[in-house]
Every structure is written in C-alpha cells, then in structure tokens.
Motif scaffolding. Sequence first.
Motif, PDB file in Angstrom:
ATOM      1  N   LEU A 322       4.389   2.285   6.836  1.00 43.74           N
ATOM      2  CA  LEU A 322       2.824   2.824   6.851  1.00 43.74           C
ATOM      3  C   LEU A 322       3.002   3.985   6.321  1.00 43.74           C
ATOM      4  O   LEU A 322       1.824   4.119   5.544  1.00 43.74           O
ATOM      5  CB  LEU A 322       2.638   2.827   8.568  1.00 43.74           C
ATOM      6  CG  LEU A 322       1.275   3.496   8.921  1.00 43.74           C
ATOM      7  CD1 LEU A 322       0.125   2.564   8.467  1.00 43.74           C
ATOM      8  CD2 LEU A 322       1.212   3.729  10.375  1.00 43.74           C
ATOM      9  N   LEU A 323       3.865   4.947   6.110  1.00 42.81           N
ATOM     10  CA  LEU A 323       3.698   6.132   5.243  1.00 42.81           C
ATOM     11  C   LEU A 323       3.550   6.002   3.937  1.00 42.81           C
ATOM     12  O   LEU A 323       2.725   6.475   3.153  1.00 42.81           O
ATOM     13  CB  LEU A 323       4.958   7.160   5.601  1.00 42.81           C
ATOM     14  CG  LEU A 323       4.938   8.268   4.859  1.00 42.81           C
ATOM     15  CD1 LEU A 323       3.768   9.384   5.119  1.00 42.81           C
ATOM     16  CD2 LEU A 323       6.071   8.869   4.804  1.00 42.81           C
ATOM     17  N   ASN A 324       4.279   4.819   3.383  1.00 44.38           N
ATOM     18  CA  ASN A 324       4.246   4.168   2.096  1.00 44.38           C
ATOM     19  C   ASN A 324       2.679   3.777   1.589  1.00 44.38           C
ATOM     20  O   ASN A 324       2.259   4.183   0.602  1.00 44.38           O
ATOM     21  CB  ASN A 324       5.363   3.194   1.803  1.00 44.38           C
ATOM     22  CG  ASN A 324       6.688   3.612   1.590  1.00 44.38           C
ATOM     23  OD1 ASN A 324       7.004   4.995   1.939  1.00 44.38           O
ATOM     24  ND2 ASN A 324       7.728   3.075   1.076  1.00 44.38           N
ATOM     25  N   ALA A 325       2.330   3.094   2.608  1.00 45.14           N
ATOM     26  CA  ALA A 325       0.912   2.311   2.496  1.00 45.14           C
ATOM     27  C   ALA A 325      -0.074   3.622   2.393  1.00 45.14           C
ATOM     28  O   ALA A 325      -1.188   3.289   1.515  1.00 45.14           O
ATOM     29  CB  ALA A 325       0.700   1.558   3.514  1.00 45.14           C
ATOM     30  N   LEU A 326       0.105   4.554   3.180  1.00 49.40           N
ATOM     31  CA  LEU A 326      -0.861   5.615   3.120  1.00 49.40           C
ATOM     32  C   LEU A 326      -0.741   6.523   2.116  1.00 49.40           C
ATOM     33  O   LEU A 326      -1.890   6.706   1.301  1.00 49.40           O
ATOM     34  CB  LEU A 326      -0.626   6.386   4.620  1.00 49.40           C
ATOM     35  CG  LEU A 326      -0.923   6.011   5.842  1.00 49.40           C
ATOM     36  CD1 LEU A 326      -0.288   7.073   6.936  1.00 49.40           C
ATOM     37  CD2 LEU A 326      -2.487   6.017   6.091  1.00 49.40           C
ATOM     38  N   GLU A 327       0.307   6.694   1.505  1.00 50.58           N
ATOM     39  CA  GLU A 327       0.268   7.559   0.205  1.00 50.58           C
ATOM     40  C   GLU A 327      -0.224   6.659  -0.890  1.00 50.58           C
ATOM     41  O   GLU A 327      -1.064   7.019  -1.732  1.00 50.58           O
ATOM     42  CB  GLU A 327       1.811   7.705  -0.104  1.00 50.58           C
ATOM     43  CG  GLU A 327       2.208   9.002   0.982  1.00 50.58           C
ATOM     44  CD  GLU A 327       3.847   9.113   0.732  1.00 50.58           C
ATOM     45  OE1 GLU A 327       4.248  10.209   1.054  1.00 50.58           O
ATOM     46  OE2 GLU A 327       4.518   8.241   0.059  1.00 50.58           O
ATOM     47  N   ARG A 328       0.286   5.559  -0.876  1.00 50.62           N
ATOM     48  CA  ARG A 328      -0.295   4.528  -2.302  1.00 50.62           C
ATOM     49  C   ARG A 328      -2.125   4.413  -2.153  1.00 50.62           C
ATOM     50  O   ARG A 328      -2.494   4.235  -2.946  1.00 50.62           O
ATOM     51  CB  ARG A 328       0.332   3.265  -1.755  1.00 50.62           C
ATOM     52  CG  ARG A 328       0.114   2.305  -3.040  1.00 50.62           C
ATOM     53  CD  ARG A 328       1.113   0.867  -2.865  1.00 50.62           C
ATOM     54  NE  ARG A 328       0.732   0.412  -1.485  1.00 50.62           N
ATOM     55  CZ  ARG A 328      -0.119  -0.249  -1.221  1.00 50.62           C
ATOM     56  NH1 ARG A 328      -1.077  -0.706  -1.996  1.00 50.62           N
ATOM     57  NH2 ARG A 328      -0.185  -1.000  -0.129  1.00 50.62           N
ATOM     58  N   ASN A 329      -2.458   4.652  -1.044  1.00 53.18           N
ATOM     59  CA  ASN A 329      -3.958   4.481  -0.818  1.00 53.18           C
ATOM     60  C   ASN A 329      -4.654   6.061  -0.818  1.00 53.18           C
ATOM     61  O   ASN A 329      -5.815   6.135  -0.264  1.00 53.18           O
ATOM     62  CB  ASN A 329      -4.237   3.652   0.209  1.00 53.18           C
ATOM     63  CG  ASN A 329      -4.126   2.136   0.085  1.00 53.18           C
ATOM     64  OD1 ASN A 329      -4.930   1.696  -0.674  1.00 53.18           O
ATOM     65  ND2 ASN A 329      -2.883   1.832   0.646  1.00 53.18           N
ATOM     66  N   GLY A 330      -4.032   6.982  -1.183  1.00 47.67           N
ATOM     67  CA  GLY A 330      -4.486   8.333  -1.295  1.00 47.67           C
ATOM     68  C   GLY A 330      -4.629   9.238  -0.199  1.00 47.67           C
ATOM     69  O   GLY A 330      -5.012  10.361   0.034  1.00 47.67           O
ATOM     70  N   PHE A 331      -3.736   8.807   0.901  1.00 45.41           N
ATOM     71  CA  PHE A 331      -3.695   9.554   2.298  1.00 45.41           C
ATOM     72  C   PHE A 331      -2.414  10.329   2.310  1.00 45.41           C
ATOM     73  O   PHE A 331      -1.292   9.587   2.497  1.00 45.41           O
ATOM     74  CB  PHE A 331      -4.000   8.758   3.439  1.00 45.41           C
ATOM     75  CG  PHE A 331      -5.292   8.072   3.396  1.00 45.41           C
ATOM     76  CD1 PHE A 331      -6.462   8.625   4.172  1.00 45.41           C
ATOM     77  CD2 PHE A 331      -5.405   6.942   3.143  1.00 45.41           C
ATOM     78  CE1 PHE A 331      -7.539   8.150   4.415  1.00 45.41           C
ATOM     79  CE2 PHE A 331      -6.633   6.078   3.226  1.00 45.41           C
ATOM     80  CZ  PHE A 331      -7.607   6.716   3.830  1.00 45.41           C
ATOM     81  N   GLN A 332      -2.395  11.798   2.145  1.00 48.16           N
ATOM     82  CA  GLN A 332      -1.505  12.508   2.300  1.00 48.16           C
ATOM     83  C   GLN A 332      -1.076  12.769   3.763  1.00 48.16           C
ATOM     84  O   GLN A 332      -1.936  13.519   4.453  1.00 48.16           O
ATOM     85  CB  GLN A 332      -1.550  13.798   1.514  1.00 48.16           C
ATOM     86  CG  GLN A 332      -1.810  13.559   0.004  1.00 48.16           C
ATOM     87  CD  GLN A 332      -0.745  12.637  -0.549  1.00 48.16           C
ATOM     88  OE1 GLN A 332       0.495  12.892  -0.727  1.00 48.16           O
ATOM     89  NE2 GLN A 332      -1.454  11.596  -1.115  1.00 48.16           N
ATOM     90  N   VAL A 333       0.426  12.660   4.124  1.00 43.77           N
ATOM     91  CA  VAL A 333       0.647  13.136   5.375  1.00 43.77           C
ATOM     92  C   VAL A 333       1.991  13.642   5.293  1.00 43.77           C
ATOM     93  O   VAL A 333       3.039  13.543   4.438  1.00 43.77           O
ATOM     94  CB  VAL A 333       1.184  11.778   6.325  1.00 43.77           C
ATOM     95  CG1 VAL A 333       1.951  12.003   7.494  1.00 43.77           C
ATOM     96  CG2 VAL A 333       0.010  10.823   6.326  1.00 43.77           C
ATOM     97  N   GLU A 334       2.265  15.137   6.075  1.00 40.53           N
ATOM     98  CA  GLU A 334       3.547  15.924   5.713  1.00 40.53           C
ATOM     99  C   GLU A 334       4.627  14.887   6.147  1.00 40.53           C
ATOM    100  O   GLU A 334       4.757  14.123   7.042  1.00 40.53           O
ATOM    101  CB  GLU A 334       3.325  16.799   6.771  1.00 40.53           C
ATOM    102  CG  GLU A 334       4.404  18.146   6.625  1.00 40.53           C
ATOM    103  CD  GLU A 334       4.292  18.639   5.085  1.00 40.53           C
ATOM    104  OE1 GLU A 334       5.258  19.211   4.651  1.00 40.53           O
ATOM    105  OE2 GLU A 334       3.184  18.823   4.490  1.00 40.53           O
TER     106      GLU A 334
END
Length: 387
Positions: A322-334
Amino acid sequence: MTSSNPLSVLAGYDAAQAKQAELAQSGTDFTKDRFATAKQIAALHPKRLNLTVRRIIRETGTAVTLRLARSDGEMLPPFQAGQYVNLFVTVDGTHTARPFAISSPPQIRTHYDITVREVPGGFVSPYLVRGLTEGQLLQSSGPMGTFYHNPLFHGDDLVFLAGGSGVAPAMSMIHDFLSSAHPPRFHLIYGSRNTGDVIFREQLHQLADRHETLTVDEVISEPDADYSGHSGFLNADLIAKLVGPLEAKTFYLCGPNAMYDFCQPELTKLGVSERKVHVEANGPPPVPNLLGGWPADVTLDQVVTVTVRGRGSFRTRAGEPLLNALERNGFQVENACRSGECSLCRIKILSGEVFNPPQSRLRSSDRAFGWTHACVAYPAGDIEILI
C-alpha cells in the motif's frame, strides 16, 4: 520510588515551582538553555540530512558503495554499527524512500558508506546503482534501528548470517569490533549466488587472516566448476558444521526476505531460541499470496481502488504494498523501515480489508481499531483509508 499520594505530588510540584522561581531570581536564562538543548538534540537526531555523493565505489557487477558526506561539511550524527538511514529519492517522478544499512564504522563521522545491491525488477536500487553521479545531492534521515550488538544481552560469541547486501551492517560491526581492545568473537557466514556476487570479498578475507577473533565463511549456491569452498544454502547441517556448539552464541540475520523464510526455521531445527536470533527486516514480502492468511479469491494482479478520504482515489494491484502504491500516486506518508517495524507509516483503514503479513507487527489495539502499517499492507479489495 514515586509516591502515589496526590498531596505528595502537589507538594513536589510546588517545590519545583519554588526552585524555578529561585533560579529565575538568580539570573538563569531558561530560554537560552532550552535553545541550546534543542540544538543539541537536533544535531544528534536530525529528521533530515542534506548529503553529497562524494564517491561511488564499484563493489561487484551489481553492487556499489555510496560514500555520503554532509553538504555543509559538518560531522555526521553518531550511530551504532548495524543501524541504517532512510534515503529519500525521486525516481521517474515518484518521491519515495528506502532504508539502507551503514557499512562504514561508527568511529568515522565524516561520511556514511551505504552499500546497495541492484535488485532485479527493483524500483530504487537500479537508480542508486546505475543512475547516480558523484557530486549529486541526496537527503536521508538520521541513523535509526535496533539491529546492533548489545553486549549485556548478546554476549561476546556472535554469528552473523548474511545474504546479498545484508553484509553491509556486518561490515560495520566487524570494523567496530576490531577497533576494540577486547573484540567479541564474530563469525560471518555469507551466502551468495556466485563468487562474483560476494561484496567486500577480498577485504573480508584479509581481515579474517589478520584477526583471530574474526571468522569468515562464504557459501555459494551456484558455484562454478573450479570453486572448492562451501556450497549450497545456509541450512541447519551447514550452520552446525561451521559454527560448532551453539549454546552461548547469538545470531544476527540480514538479507533478502527469502533468506529469512529459509534460515529462521533452520535455526529452530538446531534448537536456537528466538531470543538468541536478531533479524534485520528487509522490505515487504515479495510474494504475499504464499503466506498464510492471504485471501484465496484474490490474485496479485487483481485491480482494486484505494480511496484516500478527502484527497482522491487511484487504482492499484492487490499485490503491491500500500505504501508503494500511495507514493506512486503522489500521496506522501512518513516512513523509515518499510518492513513493518517502525510504525511511522501507520494509517487507518476506514472500509474494506487489507492483508497484514506476520511481519507487520501490529498491536492488538491496531487490529481492533483498523490501523495498519502501509509498508507491508496489501489491499485485498476496494478500500478507503485515512492518512
């Protein structure tokens, strides 16, 4: 011992207030002291370091060591041999981060050596191995992690099972121990596919020849015809043969996920207790559908929708963390460890289901209230989340 009497607590508070007033009358500058303390904490535990690639050292055909120094020329924060930094990069427009163990010794504060092996099909490692140039600017976190030697609990008879770039923290430990007046016994058993993949090969054997407390054994799974050393995998029989009596030994394990899945049961066969095995996790499981609990009706390539409440939605595969998918779509998570340990990427699942592998290390309260570690969570269908 602290009293549980509330009157005693109030009396202590009143005494502290009176002492503060007394110090204030004496001219003590609390503001100056607070700023000095905050500055010292920031220097030792920075959130971000601005680094310059001072040197790129080619270790093997698929691995390099990046020598990183502070761009402002200052000393780097101290660390324990075995710890890592989280390296922030932008690859093909995607802002992401990956943890990498420091391979240089902690006695050196002018630079960190980060040893990276290119993972076939990887996203960040090919960029770091082949896409960087000397003088390039990078950012990292400060040192972190709990994968280091604790002499009070780990003792002085140590065995390190390494695979691939998992030798990086071992190298830092080796240099650290050998600089000591009384180094512990350290036995490195290093598994590689072929001799060309063995990172630090010449240096490791030279160190072992010069220091009786260090033993280095390489194990090659696909040896050439002229190879005469240890071959195969790090199974129970080979470990017992190389290590000997196991009672007083502490084990460290660092390498690809497949190595953990293989070696940990082998150590259990030998009767090594879990408390004597210290594991440095290395990313999410690459094939989560082979783990127990994966939904039988969900395939890795199944397309699902992830909705971030108040911020939009996107489509991804069930087999992508899920973290990889979020980053790939422009959502930054610490994030930091990307292995389910640090909990910085903790997010709330508002609806739908995710698969949490055993390494996610979720607390029972997390499970009860819908929290997950995004780095090792896999959407098992359409989900809505809160970041």
